[in-house]
Design a protein around this motif. Structure first.
Motif, PDB file in Angstrom:
ATOM      1  N   ASP A 288       2.328   8.731  -4.345  1.00 17.85           N
ATOM      2  CA  ASP A 288       1.585   8.876  -3.094  1.00 17.85           C
ATOM      3  C   ASP A 288       2.414   8.501  -1.874  1.00 17.85           C
ATOM      4  O   ASP A 288       1.979   8.717  -0.756  1.00 17.85           O
ATOM      5  CB  ASP A 288       0.319   8.009  -3.118  1.00 17.85           C
ATOM      6  N   GLU A 289       3.579   7.937  -2.101  1.00 23.32           N
ATOM      7  CA  GLU A 289       4.430   7.502  -0.998  1.00 23.32           C
ATOM      8  C   GLU A 289       5.848   8.008  -1.229  1.00 23.32           C
ATOM      9  O   GLU A 289       6.252   8.238  -2.364  1.00 23.32           O
ATOM     10  CB  GLU A 289       4.431   5.981  -0.909  1.00 23.32           C
ATOM     11  N   LEU A 290       6.578   8.200  -0.154  1.00 21.10           N
ATOM     12  CA  LEU A 290       7.991   8.551  -0.278  1.00 21.10           C
ATOM     13  C   LEU A 290       8.793   7.285  -0.525  1.00 21.10           C
ATOM     14  O   LEU A 290       8.620   6.290   0.174  1.00 21.10           O
ATOM     15  CB  LEU A 290       8.489   9.235   0.994  1.00 21.10           C
ATOM     16  N   LEU A 291       9.641   7.337  -1.512  1.00 21.20           N
ATOM     17  CA  LEU A 291      10.470   6.178  -1.851  1.00 21.20           C
ATOM     18  C   LEU A 291      11.907   6.456  -1.436  1.00 21.20           C
ATOM     19  O   LEU A 291      12.382   7.590  -1.526  1.00 21.20           O
ATOM     20  CB  LEU A 291      10.428   5.928  -3.356  1.00 21.20           C
TER      21      LEU A 291
ATOM     22  N   GLN B 139       8.745  13.246  -4.034  1.00 24.28           N
ATOM     23  CA  GLN B 139       7.583  12.492  -4.504  1.00 24.28           C
ATOM     24  C   GLN B 139       7.251  12.808  -5.962  1.00 24.28           C
ATOM     25  O   GLN B 139       6.316  12.246  -6.523  1.00 24.28           O
ATOM     26  CB  GLN B 139       6.361  12.791  -3.631  1.00 24.28           C
TER      27      GLN B 139
ATOM     28  N   ARG C 129       3.233   0.770  -7.695  1.00 23.54           N
ATOM     29  CA  ARG C 129       3.355   2.056  -7.021  1.00 23.54           C
ATOM     30  C   ARG C 129       2.090   2.860  -7.282  1.00 23.54           C
ATOM     31  O   ARG C 129       1.542   2.848  -8.379  1.00 23.54           O
ATOM     32  CB  ARG C 129       4.563   2.848  -7.531  1.00 23.54           C
ATOM     33  N   HIS C 130       1.621   3.538  -6.250  1.00 25.11           N
ATOM     34  CA  HIS C 130       0.465   4.411  -6.390  1.00 25.11           C
ATOM     35  C   HIS C 130       0.979   5.770  -6.851  1.00 25.11           C
ATOM     36  O   HIS C 130       1.746   6.419  -6.151  1.00 25.11           O
ATOM     37  CB  HIS C 130      -0.277   4.545  -5.055  1.00 25.11           C
TER      38      HIS C 130
END
Length: 87
Positions: free
Chosen positions: A25-28, A57, A82-83
């Motif tokens: 759900d998030e950019l890492l 993603q 992490r989601h």
């Protein structure tokens, strides 16, 4: 949320292994992606884990279904706070 459409290039012989696609759900950043790849590759039965080059993603995980499953892979990702979800 809208549907995610993607194309994943397969390497030679990869068609022989099941894979799981994990959506984050998030950019890492690169450092966090590498850390998660390393952690997931330590799951018994996982043969390879890598983030998609064009859709950062998405992580593609190849595994032996006799030794693990997609739920165990997702669980390991979520333990890193992490989601994420399987798609």
């Amino acid at each position: 949320r809208g549907a995610v459409v993607m194309t994943v290039k397969r390497r030679r012989n990869r068609h022989l292994k099941p894979n799981a696609i994990v959506y984050f759900d998030e950019l890492l950043d690169v450092q966090h992606r590498q850390k998660i790849e390393s952690i997931v590759e330590r799951v018994e039965g996982v043969t390879e884990a890598h983030f998609n080059e064009t859709q950062a993603q998405l992580m593609i995980v190849d595994y032996d279904p006799q030794r693990t499953n997609s739920g165990a892979i997702l669980s390991r990702v979520k333990r890193q706070h992490r989601h994420a979800q399987l798609i």
